[in-house]
Design a protein around this motif. Structure first.
Motif, PDB file in Angstrom:
ATOM      1  N   MET A 157       0.827  -1.201   0.000  1.00  0.00           N
ATOM      2  CA  MET A 157       0.000   0.000   0.000  1.00  0.00           C
ATOM      3  C   MET A 157       0.863   1.253   0.000  1.00  0.00           C
ATOM      4  O   MET A 157       1.915   1.274   0.644  1.00  0.00           O
ATOM      5  N   VAL A 158       0.401   2.283  -0.708  1.00  0.00           N
ATOM      6  CA  VAL A 158       1.030   3.603  -0.614  1.00  0.00           C
ATOM      7  C   VAL A 158      -0.009   4.562  -0.053  1.00  0.00           C
ATOM      8  O   VAL A 158      -1.131   4.637  -0.564  1.00  0.00           O
ATOM      9  N   SER A 159       0.357   5.258   1.003  1.00  0.00           N
ATOM     10  CA  SER A 159      -0.478   6.342   1.509  1.00  0.00           C
ATOM     11  C   SER A 159       0.249   7.634   1.203  1.00  0.00           C
ATOM     12  O   SER A 159       1.363   7.870   1.677  1.00  0.00           O
ATOM     13  N   PHE A 160      -0.386   8.473   0.397  1.00  0.00           N
ATOM     14  CA  PHE A 160       0.273   9.683  -0.100  1.00  0.00           C
ATOM     15  C   PHE A 160      -0.546  10.920   0.243  1.00  0.00           C
ATOM     16  O   PHE A 160      -1.761  10.946   0.052  1.00  0.00           O
ATOM     17  N   THR A 161       0.127  11.947   0.718  1.00  0.00           N
ATOM     18  CA  THR A 161      -0.479  13.268   0.840  1.00  0.00           C
ATOM     19  C   THR A 161       0.389  14.237   0.071  1.00  0.00           C
ATOM     20  O   THR A 161       1.607  14.289   0.289  1.00  0.00           O
ATOM     21  N   GLY A 162      -0.229  14.985  -0.821  1.00  0.00           N
ATOM     22  CA  GLY A 162       0.541  15.947  -1.606  1.00  0.00           C
ATOM     23  C   GLY A 162      -0.274  16.471  -2.761  1.00  0.00           C
ATOM     24  O   GLY A 162      -1.502  16.525  -2.691  1.00  0.00           O
ATOM     25  N   SER A 163       0.418  16.833  -3.829  1.00  0.00           N
ATOM     26  CA  SER A 163      -0.249  17.507  -4.938  1.00  0.00           C
ATOM     27  C   SER A 163      -0.945  16.510  -5.865  1.00  0.00           C
ATOM     28  O   SER A 163      -0.580  15.329  -5.923  1.00  0.00           O
ATOM     29  N   GLU A 164      -1.889  17.030  -6.620  1.00  0.00           N
ATOM     30  CA  GLU A 164      -2.669  16.173  -7.514  1.00  0.00           C
ATOM     31  C   GLU A 164      -1.803  15.520  -8.605  1.00  0.00           C
ATOM     32  O   GLU A 164      -1.913  14.294  -8.803  1.00  0.00           O
ATOM     33  N   PRO A 165      -0.909  16.258  -9.281  1.00  0.00           N
ATOM     34  CA  PRO A 165      -0.122  15.587 -10.336  1.00  0.00           C
ATOM     35  C   PRO A 165       0.724  14.444  -9.787  1.00  0.00           C
ATOM     36  O   PRO A 165       0.830  13.393 -10.430  1.00  0.00           O
ATOM     37  N   VAL A 166       1.309  14.633  -8.615  1.00  0.00           N
ATOM     38  CA  VAL A 166       2.129  13.552  -8.043  1.00  0.00           C
ATOM     39  C   VAL A 166       1.233  12.386  -7.617  1.00  0.00           C
ATOM     40  O   VAL A 166       1.587  11.219  -7.823  1.00  0.00           O
ATOM     41  N   GLY A 167       0.057  12.674  -7.098  1.00  0.00           N
ATOM     42  CA  GLY A 167      -0.872  11.602  -6.739  1.00  0.00           C
ATOM     43  C   GLY A 167      -1.241  10.753  -7.945  1.00  0.00           C
ATOM     44  O   GLY A 167      -1.277   9.515  -7.881  1.00  0.00           O
ATOM     45  N   VAL A 168      -1.492  11.421  -9.066  1.00  0.00           N
ATOM     46  CA  VAL A 168      -1.831  10.695 -10.306  1.00  0.00           C
ATOM     47  C   VAL A 168      -0.641   9.838 -10.744  1.00  0.00           C
ATOM     48  O   VAL A 168      -0.794   8.673 -11.130  1.00  0.00           O
ATOM     49  N   GLN A 169       0.556  10.407 -10.658  1.00  0.00           N
ATOM     50  CA  GLN A 169       1.767   9.676 -11.050  1.00  0.00           C
ATOM     51  C   GLN A 169       1.945   8.427 -10.177  1.00  0.00           C
ATOM     52  O   GLN A 169       2.254   7.339 -10.671  1.00  0.00           O
ATOM     53  N   ILE A 170       1.720   8.583  -8.879  1.00  0.00           N
ATOM     54  CA  ILE A 170       1.875   7.448  -7.966  1.00  0.00           C
ATOM     55  C   ILE A 170       0.867   6.351  -8.312  1.00  0.00           C
ATOM     56  O   ILE A 170       1.197   5.161  -8.346  1.00  0.00           O
ATOM     57  N   GLN A 171      -0.360   6.764  -8.603  1.00  0.00           N
ATOM     58  CA  GLN A 171      -1.376   5.774  -8.955  1.00  0.00           C
ATOM     59  C   GLN A 171      -0.952   5.001 -10.211  1.00  0.00           C
ATOM     60  O   GLN A 171      -1.129   3.786 -10.286  1.00  0.00           O
ATOM     61  N   GLN A 172      -0.388   5.727 -11.160  1.00  0.00           N
ATOM     62  CA  GLN A 172       0.075   5.050 -12.384  1.00  0.00           C
ATOM     63  C   GLN A 172       1.254   4.127 -12.083  1.00  0.00           C
ATOM     64  O   GLN A 172       1.306   2.991 -12.556  1.00  0.00           O
ATOM     65  N   ASP A 173       2.195   4.599 -11.267  1.00  0.00           N
ATOM     66  CA  ASP A 173       3.370   3.775 -10.943  1.00  0.00           C
ATOM     67  C   ASP A 173       2.969   2.523 -10.157  1.00  0.00           C
ATOM     68  O   ASP A 173       3.615   1.481 -10.259  1.00  0.00           O
ATOM     69  N   ALA A 174       1.912   2.659  -9.348  1.00  0.00           N
ATOM     70  CA  ALA A 174       1.506   1.545  -8.485  1.00  0.00           C
ATOM     71  C   ALA A 174       0.610   0.538  -9.212  1.00  0.00           C
ATOM     72  O   ALA A 174       0.468  -0.607  -8.769  1.00  0.00           O
ATOM     73  N   ALA A 175       0.028   0.964 -10.337  1.00  0.00           N
ATOM     74  CA  ALA A 175      -0.983   0.127 -10.998  1.00  0.00           C
ATOM     75  C   ALA A 175      -0.488  -1.276 -11.364  1.00  0.00           C
ATOM     76  O   ALA A 175      -1.191  -2.264 -11.100  1.00  0.00           O
TER      77      ALA A 175
END
Ligand code: TAP
Length: 471
Positions: free
Chosen positions: A218-236
């Motif tokens: 699991m990744v729990s992330f707090t931060g900006s929207e573009p980085v959140g989207v990037q993390i979701q893509q990297d984690a997919a």
């Protein structure tokens, strides 16, 4: 000058694999305040292996063992709270009263809340012959921002510990000091080896390696929207759970009643707290158009009354976190002027008498919801006042945004406040200053997809197992 050159892996302070460091700048003085090491993928692999190994025993620990650990951390956190506050002043420029007060207090609040929730939390729930078991999800990556460093770190670490997860924390490069002290606190309190690990470094290296890692659950992330989207893509590709707490452009609705001036003043001063660098800041102030002049006067008085200066002193507002943040905010103020918004307080440049440090003038515009200063998250002390014709119009403006993190409704008629709050498409709404550590916090729409705080924060770190025919 602070030097934090080691990481915390498998219960010990260790040297990074590569000897790469970065300076940390004090935003009030622009001077180097300290140095941290920048980790590499090899450090991530070592930490993940340690966390995976520790998960075996920590996931089986008892409620009492976890409560004992949280209690020991609480004692140590209280012992070192002044150091934590001092670190926050240096790393991100929060004024002393706020750093030692709310910043450190939010961390303590999340710790106390985790203890309270854990005492009674139902991990097992029997429904007829079926047992529903809630089990720790596994190894978690916790990636945090700089703006409320203790809040965002503690709101992740303590529920993760309480639910039996193990973890790797990646603090923000801009504000790494308080996380380093928190790590010392956890170590002294006796967190078992490998349960908690901490690696400093850049998001693009450490954050990416954590998000892509196939042995992280699991990744729990707090931060900006573009980085959140990037993390979701990297984690997919590894189908791991991703919890995102992202940005906001939150409406603050002031109702048409006798308390209007007081509510506008409180909303304005509140928005300037932490130099406006709060994801849930009420940065769009919606007031009755028929009383715009009164609202402008109250907002101008409040903004002009915000004392700005050396955050070690007795001021209400320090600098913003960095030169990049300062430049970005100046860009938005210029954009507001270019788009025809009316400037009623503050404006471009540093406050009078300040010629060093990333200090911004508490700024208030009157504008429309179509302007970029009302649509984009500025993350600075810039408030936009927007007039509304009636309550339906106010709700329409409030919901006309891609974000949905927070909302505020202030007024003397509680029934009306409730009715308006129910119509807002945001995850967290404060009526007349309401605040609760046990209430879930998170966003609708582009503001994220999870809920932290209180018992809802526990569920982020739990898997659900159905055991049919159990009884
Ligand atoms: P980000 O730039 O998104 O950084 C947040 C964290 O992510 C930092 O630790 C950063 O590392 C890391 N990171 C950067 N790129 C990454 C990548 N590609 N993969 C993984 N991790 C990466 O945000 P920020 O500027 O620190 O914080 C401001 C933003 O956070 C605002 O938009 C604000 O609204 C939002 N925020 C939201 C909330 C909630 S609860 N919704 C709370 C606070 C803040 P570095 O050390 O390299 O920067």
């Amino acid at each position: 000058m602070r030097e934090y050159l080691q990481f915390y892996i498998d219960g010990a302070w260790v040297d990074p694999v590569a000897a790469k460091t970065a300076d940390v700048i004090n935003p009030a003085t622009e001077a180097v305040a300290g140095r941290i090491s920048l980790g590499s993928v090899a450090d991530v692999d070592t930490a993940v292996a340690a966390a995976r190994k520790a998960f075996g025993s920590w996931s089986q620990s008892t409620r009492e063992e976890r409560l004992d650990l949280l209690g020991a951390i609480q004692a140590e956190y209280a012992r070192r709270q002044t150091e934590l506050g001092d670190a926050i002043i240096e790393e991100m420029g929060a004024p002393a009263s706020l750093a030692h007060g709310f910043h450190v207090g939010l961390g303590a609040g999340h710790l106390q809340t985790a203890i309270e929730v854990l005492r009674d939390f139902r991990f097992d729930e029997q429904r007829g012959a079926t047992m529903i078991a809630r089990e720790p999800i596994g190894v978690c990556a916790l990636i945090t921002p700089w703006n409320w460093p203790m809040n965002q770190t503690c709101v992740k670490i303590f529920p993760a510990l309480a639910t039996g997860c193990t973890m790797i924390l990646k603090p923000p490069q801009l504000a790494p000091f308080s996380a380093q002290i928190l790590t010392e606190i956890l170590h002294t309190a006796g967190v078992p080896a490998g349960v908690f690990n901490m690696i400093q470094g850049s998001g693009s290296v450490i954050g990416t390696a954590l998000s892509k890692h196939d042995d992280i659950d699991m990744v729990s992330f707090t931060g900006s929207e573009p980085v959140g989207v990037q993390i979701q893509q990297d984690a997919a590709p590894t189908v791991k759970r991703v919890a995102l707490e992202l940005g906001g452009k939150s409406p603050f609705i002031v109702l048409d009643d006798d308390a209007l001036a007081a509510n506008v003043g409180a909303a304005t001063a509140g928005m300037m707290g932490n130099s406006g660098q709060t994801c849930s800041a009420g940065s769009r102030l919606l007031v009755p158009a028929s009383r715009l002049d009164e609202a402008i006067a109250a907002a101008r008085d409040a903004a002009d009354g915000v004392t700005v200066g050396d955050p070690k002193g007795n001021v209400a507002m320090g600098p913003v976190v960095s030169r990049a943040q300062f430049d970005s905010i100046q860009g938005y103020i210029q954009q507001g002027l270019d788009e025809g918004a009316t400037l009623v307080a503050g404006g471009l440049g540093r406050p009078d008498g300040i010629d060093q440090g990333w200090f911004v003038r508490p700024t208030v515009f009157v504008g429309t919801n179509a302007m970029s200063i009302a649509r984009e998250e500025i993350f600075g002390p810039v408030l936009v006042i927007i007039g509304y014709d009636d309550v339906d119009h106010a709700v329409g403006i409030a919901n006309d945004t891609t974000f949905g993190l927070a909302g505020y409704v202030n007024g003397t008629d509680l029934e009306q406040c409730r009715a308006v709050a129910r119509r807002l498409r945001t995850g967290w709404i404060s009526i007349n200053g309401g605040f609760d550590f046990h209430a879930p916090f998170g966003g609708y729409k582009h503001s994220g997809n999870g809920r932290e705080w209180g018992d809802f924060g526990f569920h982020e770190y739990l898997e659900i197992k159905s055991l049919l025919g159990y009884a």
